[in-house]
Design an enzyme around this catalytic site. Structure first.
Site, PDB file in Angstrom:
ATOM      1  N   GLU A 222     -89.732  -0.432  -0.289  1.00  0.00           N
ATOM      2  CA  GLU A 222     -90.164  -0.591  -1.857  1.00  0.00           C
ATOM      3  C   GLU A 222     -88.841  -0.581  -2.397  1.00  0.00           C
ATOM      4  OE1 GLU A 222     -92.764   2.578  -3.699  1.00  0.00           O
ATOM      5  OE2 GLU A 222     -91.789   2.069  -5.597  1.00  0.00           O
ATOM      6  N   ARG A 300     -94.455  12.863  -8.543  1.00  0.00           N
ATOM      7  CA  ARG A 300     -95.647  12.834  -7.925  1.00  0.00           C
ATOM      8  C   ARG A 300     -96.361  14.022  -7.230  1.00  0.00           C
ATOM      9  NH1 ARG A 300     -99.937   8.815  -7.517  1.00  0.00           N
ATOM     10  NH2 ARG A 300     -99.074   6.980  -8.542  1.00  0.00           N
ATOM     11  N   GLU A 701    -103.143   4.107  -0.507  1.00  0.00           N
ATOM     12  CA  GLU A 701    -102.617   5.354  -0.049  1.00  0.00           C
ATOM     13  C   GLU A 701    -103.477   6.680   0.104  1.00  0.00           C
ATOM     14  OE1 GLU A 701    -100.061   4.743  -3.438  1.00  0.00           O
ATOM     15  OE2 GLU A 701     -98.514   5.781  -2.250  1.00  0.00           O
TER      16      GLU A 701
HETATM   17  N1  MTE Z   1    -101.247  -1.022   5.040  1.00  0.00           N
HETATM   18  C1  MTE Z   1    -100.596  -1.785   5.862  1.00  0.00           C
HETATM   19  N2  MTE Z   1    -101.490  -2.351   6.803  1.00  0.00           N
HETATM   20  N3  MTE Z   1     -99.300  -1.949   5.801  1.00  0.00           N
HETATM   21  C2  MTE Z   1     -98.624  -1.247   4.681  1.00  0.00           C
HETATM   22  O1  MTE Z   1     -97.362  -1.314   4.783  1.00  0.00           O
HETATM   23  N4  MTE Z   1     -98.560   0.306   3.051  1.00  0.00           N
HETATM   24  C3  MTE Z   1     -99.379   1.355   2.309  1.00  0.00           C
HETATM   25  C4  MTE Z   1    -100.702   1.035   1.860  1.00  0.00           C
HETATM   26  N5  MTE Z   1    -101.415   0.444   3.147  1.00  0.00           N
HETATM   27  C5  MTE Z   1     -99.303  -0.444   3.762  1.00  0.00           C
HETATM   28  C6  MTE Z   1    -100.545  -0.321   4.197  1.00  0.00           C
HETATM   29  C7  MTE Z   1     -98.921   1.882   1.007  1.00  0.00           C
HETATM   30  S1  MTE Z   1     -97.319   2.890   0.935  1.00  0.00           S
HETATM   31  C8  MTE Z   1     -99.097   1.389  -0.278  1.00  0.00           C
HETATM   32  S2  MTE Z   1     -98.464   2.006  -1.772  1.00  0.00           S
HETATM   33  C9  MTE Z   1    -100.238   0.225  -0.345  1.00  0.00           C
HETATM   34  O2  MTE Z   1    -100.836  -0.150   0.839  1.00  0.00           O
HETATM   35  C10 MTE Z   1     -99.563  -0.789  -0.953  1.00  0.00           C
HETATM   36  O3  MTE Z   1    -100.518  -2.214  -1.297  1.00  0.00           O
HETATM   37  P1  MTE Z   1    -101.723  -1.947  -2.265  1.00  0.00           P
HETATM   38  O4  MTE Z   1    -101.076  -1.424  -3.422  1.00  0.00           O
HETATM   39  O5  MTE Z   1    -102.268  -3.577  -2.201  1.00  0.00           O
HETATM   40  O6  MTE Z   1    -102.895  -0.924  -1.796  1.00  0.00           O
HETATM   41  N1  HPA Z   2     -95.716   5.299  -6.653  1.00  0.00           N
HETATM   42  C1  HPA Z   2     -95.524   4.482  -5.800  1.00  0.00           C
HETATM   43  N2  HPA Z   2     -94.231   4.034  -6.044  1.00  0.00           N
HETATM   44  C2  HPA Z   2     -93.762   4.129  -7.042  1.00  0.00           C
HETATM   45  C3  HPA Z   2     -94.174   4.955  -8.096  1.00  0.00           C
HETATM   46  C4  HPA Z   2     -95.425   5.557  -7.776  1.00  0.00           C
HETATM   47  O1  HPA Z   2     -95.903   6.289  -8.696  1.00  0.00           O
HETATM   48  N3  HPA Z   2     -93.237   4.767  -9.054  1.00  0.00           N
HETATM   49  C5  HPA Z   2     -92.209   4.249  -8.769  1.00  0.00           C
HETATM   50  N4  HPA Z   2     -92.499   3.490  -7.393  1.00  0.00           N
HETATM   51 MO1  MOS Z   3     -96.673   3.029  -1.419  1.00  0.00          MO
HETATM   52  S1  MOS Z   3     -95.424   4.780  -0.693  1.00  0.00           S
HETATM   53  O1  MOS Z   3     -96.492   3.435  -3.024  1.00  0.00           O
HETATM   54  O2  MOS Z   3     -95.307   1.725  -0.995  1.00  0.00           O
END
Ligand code: MTE
Ligand code: HPA
Ligand code: MOS
Length: 746
Positions: A222, A300, A701
């Site tokens: 990120e 958070r 998550e």
């Molecule tokens: N799933 C896979 N396969 N690979 C990833 O890197 N990242 C996780 C989750 N699932 C991840 C994953 C994290 S930290 C987040 S925030 C969300 O996917 C991000 O994607 P989304 O917002 O589409 O759920």
């Molecule tokens: N979640 C995940 N990533 C972020 C956030 C949050 O609330 N704020 C800034 N980056």
């Molecule tokens: Mo997920 S820790 O918000 O990339």
């Protein structure tokens, strides 16, 4: 993606064909966790075969600054180093091997300064990155006198290595007139663009960042994908050549930050009826040497300090502690799991003292709709629904009975069971980040291109975007292409994070497609001489008042083009109703919450201390899932990752701030043998209007937090073997720690 994945044709950073003359990087990073650079000698390294040039802080044309939230992190150390692994110099050579060989010939002399690795020590010395924050509901001071039981304790949760399969990397290619195209394995293309512009002193419009997909990010890309992209861009800027850097696993493990370790204190008070009346928690977050995302992660933790329980009197304070470790960063859950572990520990401590199962306290305090979170938002709760459905589907009493019977008839193996209800807020906690754009083009042959700010990292967001476009247009998915994530097509994106990527980018896509569809319907009404309200497009066919016409999608698209109607749309979406006032620490920060309940059972080998996770049974609040395969995959992956964090993944920095668990031989992640024998995911399906894309709640998550159940299940198994043992709340519960707690006096 599965088609190209299976054929090995999916493109990751390392698969991008390289331009002739591409150069390669390696970073020389600090061997010392804190000190003043006395001497940096690159003379011998410069003469090595293949070495083109070595860059230091002095070569940066703009700001030597990569801090996202707070400008407190240098790209390359100038006078001081603040953690082992901090980049000091960048070697650029004609090959990967030459660059890495030259690193070994760089000499540095550093005057050591005191090293802090412990967050409580940092707090004691006033080393805070931001002032502490406190979330408060009711009045804990007056509540204690009303409590029949009061317990206090301390907890530790360790960090976690992201271990995305694809390591960090970037490839910078110079364009005409001083512009750059940068391929980056990043969750945040705009963060890369902004930081390259800042470091190279360029306007952002000169920096194109392009991301096809990541081999995993998990939060680790990120913010921290930026460094490598900026380093490539810096070299490319000076040398006017394409420059690539793809980190080796050990470089990645050594130089990048991880999930934040926390040390925390709690105090919990309950009535005779087992209602939690008061809860206080103090969180010491180990932020590492710079802010990175730590202030947001810390926030958070406070948001999730009460997990899924209603507690009328809460006071939670968090400290963002500066230590001499690599800056810790986002990791699936983003501080939430760390906060939730502490309340679960507090409940467990109370349950132990009262000699009852923790589940009795958990269930009695589940959030109800209308309850207030400590930050002022009113819950629209599915907590009881998830718990009750889990009980219905899996019969908690029977499961517990099975565990008890097993324990009664087995001496050297013991089972443990724990329930983990979860609640996770969906939205970036920083309100302004909740915005997204989608650019949709319909081409004259009827095919469709969709570009959004969403980054595919294995979570299936591209498939979801494709589903949105296919569903709104009612055309075959094969007609749609999801384009790479590119800052020239979509500007000012928030990172793909906070589980909100599909919601934000999906709804933007829905709006864009709906707008184009409306125009197409108007064309159809005109051409077919009927009322607009009579027109419908279904499966690529135009219907009037429910009757099929001889017009199909392709014909309509062409007709619109001939009439000079726009077949493109850029839509903007921001979820309504969210706000947060950080001066009062109150507001309505989340579009909605995701709930769920898991039941975890484990078996401990009480001779060896090793264990197996027998089963994780879950009822998860999907809303109305738009893709059950993806969503169940996210649950399974999250659960295993959470179990890894809680039971086996052990990050060890020594007192000198050096990472000892610096390879896969010393850092254990779950493998096929250690995943639960059974993972059952049942859905709590709700059709409420919930601000999610197609009512399909975010899923990235939240499931990670079911993994916390494994920790408490192990604890219960150990207690079944040795009821008087005192087990500190210190995760991960590695086999070593299990063994020590089975036999505390030997
Ligand atoms: N799933 C896979 N396969 N690979 C990833 O890197 N990242 C996780 C989750 N699932 C991840 C994953 C994290 S930290 C987040 S925030 C969300 O996917 C991000 O994607 P989304 O917002 O589409 O759920
Ligand atoms: N979640 C995940 N990533 C972020 C956030 C949050 O609330 N704020 C800034 N980056
Ligand atoms: Mo997920 S820790 O918000 O990339």
């Amino acid at each position: 993606d599965s088609y190209t994945h299976l054929r090995g044709e999916s493109v990751y950073l390392d698969d991008i064909p390289m331009t002739n003359g591409t150069l390669f990087c390696a970073v020389f990073d600090s061997p010392i966790a804190h000190g003043k650079i006395k001497l940096l000698d690159t003379a011998e390294a410069t003469t090595m075969a293949g070495v083109v040039r070595i860059f230091t802080a002095a070569d940066i044309p703009g700001e030597n600054q990569i801090g996202g939230i707070i400008p407190d992190e240098e790209l390359l150390a100038n006078t001081h180093v603040h953690f082992c692994g901090m980049p000091i110099a960048l070697v650029v050579a004609t090959s990967d091997e030459a660059a890495r060989a030259a690193i070994k010939k760089i000499k540095v002399e550093i005057d050591p300064l005191p090293i802090i690795t412990d967050p409580r020590e940092a707090k004691g010395k006033g080393e805070l990155i931001i002032p502490p924050r406190t979330f408060q509901l009711g009045d804990t001071t007056n509540a204690w006198s009303k409590c029949d039981y009061i317990l206090e304790g301390q907890t530790e949760t360790n960090g976690q290595e992201h271990l995305y399969i694809e390591t960090q990397g970037a490839y910078a290619v110079p364009q005409e007139n001083g512009a750059f195209r940068i391929y980056s394995s990043t969750q945040g293309p705009t963060a890369v663009q902004r930081t390259v512009a800042r470091v190279l002193n360029l306007p952002m419009n000169q920096v194109e960042v392009d991301t096809t997909r990541l081999g995993g990010g998990f939060g680790g890309k990120e913010d921290q994908a930026t460094t490598w992209a900026v380093l490539c861009a810096l070299a490319s800027y000076h040398l006017k050549k394409p420059v690539k850097y793809s980190l080796h696993r050990m470089e990645d493990m050594r130089m990048t930050g991880k999930r934040h370790p926390y040390s925390s204190d709690f105090k919990i008070g309950l009535s005779k009826e087992l209602k939690i009346l008061a809860y206080e928690a103090t969180f010491y977050q180990n932020a590492g040497a710079a802010a990175d995302l730590s202030p947001a992660v810390m926030e958070r933790t406070l948001f999730h300090c009460n997990n899924t329980y209603f507690i009328p009197n809460v006071k939670a304070t968090a400290f963002c502690c500066r230590t001499n470790l690599p800056p810790n960063t986002a990791f699936r859950g983003f501080g939430g799991p760390q906060g939730m572990f502490v309340i679960e520990a507090a409940i467990t401590k109370a349950a132990d003292a009262l000699n009852i199962p923790a589940s009795e306290i958990q269930q009695k305090n589940l959030l109800q709709t209308g309850d207030e979170f400590p930050y002022g938002q009113i819950a629209d709760s599915e907590a009881n629904e998830c718990w009750n459905k889990a009980d219905e589907q899996f019969n908690i009493k029977e499961l517990q009975k099975g565990v008890d019977e097993f324990n009664a008839s087995n001496k050297n193996h013991k089972k443990g069971l724990a329930i983990m209800p979860i609640c996770f807020g969906i939205s970036f906690t920083k309100t302004l980040m909740n915005q997204a754009r989608s650019l949709v083009h319909v081409y004259t042959d009827g095919s469709v291109g969709v570009s959004t700010g969403a980054v595919e990292m294995g979570q299936g967001v591209n498939t979801k975007m494709l589903q949105v476009a296919a569903s709104v247009f009612s055309i075959d998915p094969s007609k749609i292409k999801i384009n790479t994530t590119n800052t020239y097509r979509i500007a000012n994106t928030s990172p793909s994070a906070a589980s909100a990527t599909a919601d934000l980018n999906g709804i933007a896509t829905e709006i864009a497609c709906t707008t184009i569809l409306q125009r197409l319907k108007e064309v159809a009404a005109e051409e077919l001489k009927t009322e607009l309200s009579s027109v419908e497009i279904k499966n690529e066919r135009i219907y009037i008042d429910g009757k099929a016409t001889d017009w199909d999608w392709n014909k309509l698209v062409m007709a619109a083009y001939v009439k000079r109607i726009s077949l493109s749309e850029l839509a903007h979406y921001t979820p309504p109703g969210i706000h947060f006032d950080a001066t009062k620490e109150k507001g309505h920060p989340f579009a909605y919450h995701v709930y769920g309940t898991s039941i975890t059972t484990v078996t401990v080998d009480c001779i060896r201390g090793i264990y197996e996770v027998d089963a994780v049974k879950v009822v998860h609040d999907f809303g109305k899932s738009m893709n059950t395969m993806i969503d169940i995959g996210q649950c399974e992956g999250g659960i295993v990752q959470g179990i890894g964090w809680m039971t086996m993944e052990e990050i060890i920095y020594d007192k000198e701030g050096k990472l000892r668990s610096n390879a896969l031989s010393t850092y254990k992640v779950p493998d096929i043998y250690s995943v639960p024998k059974e993972i059952t995911i049942q859905s709590l399906t709700t059709e409420k209007n919930n601000l999610a894309i197609f009512r399909s709640k975010a899923v990235g998550e939240p499931p990670l937090m079911y993994g916390i159940g494994a920790y408490f299940a192990l604890r219960n198994a150990v207690k079944a073997f040795n009821p008087t043992t005192v087990i500190p709340f210190d995760a991960p519960m590695t086999p070593e720690k299990v063994l020590m707690s089975l036999y505390p006096n030997t």
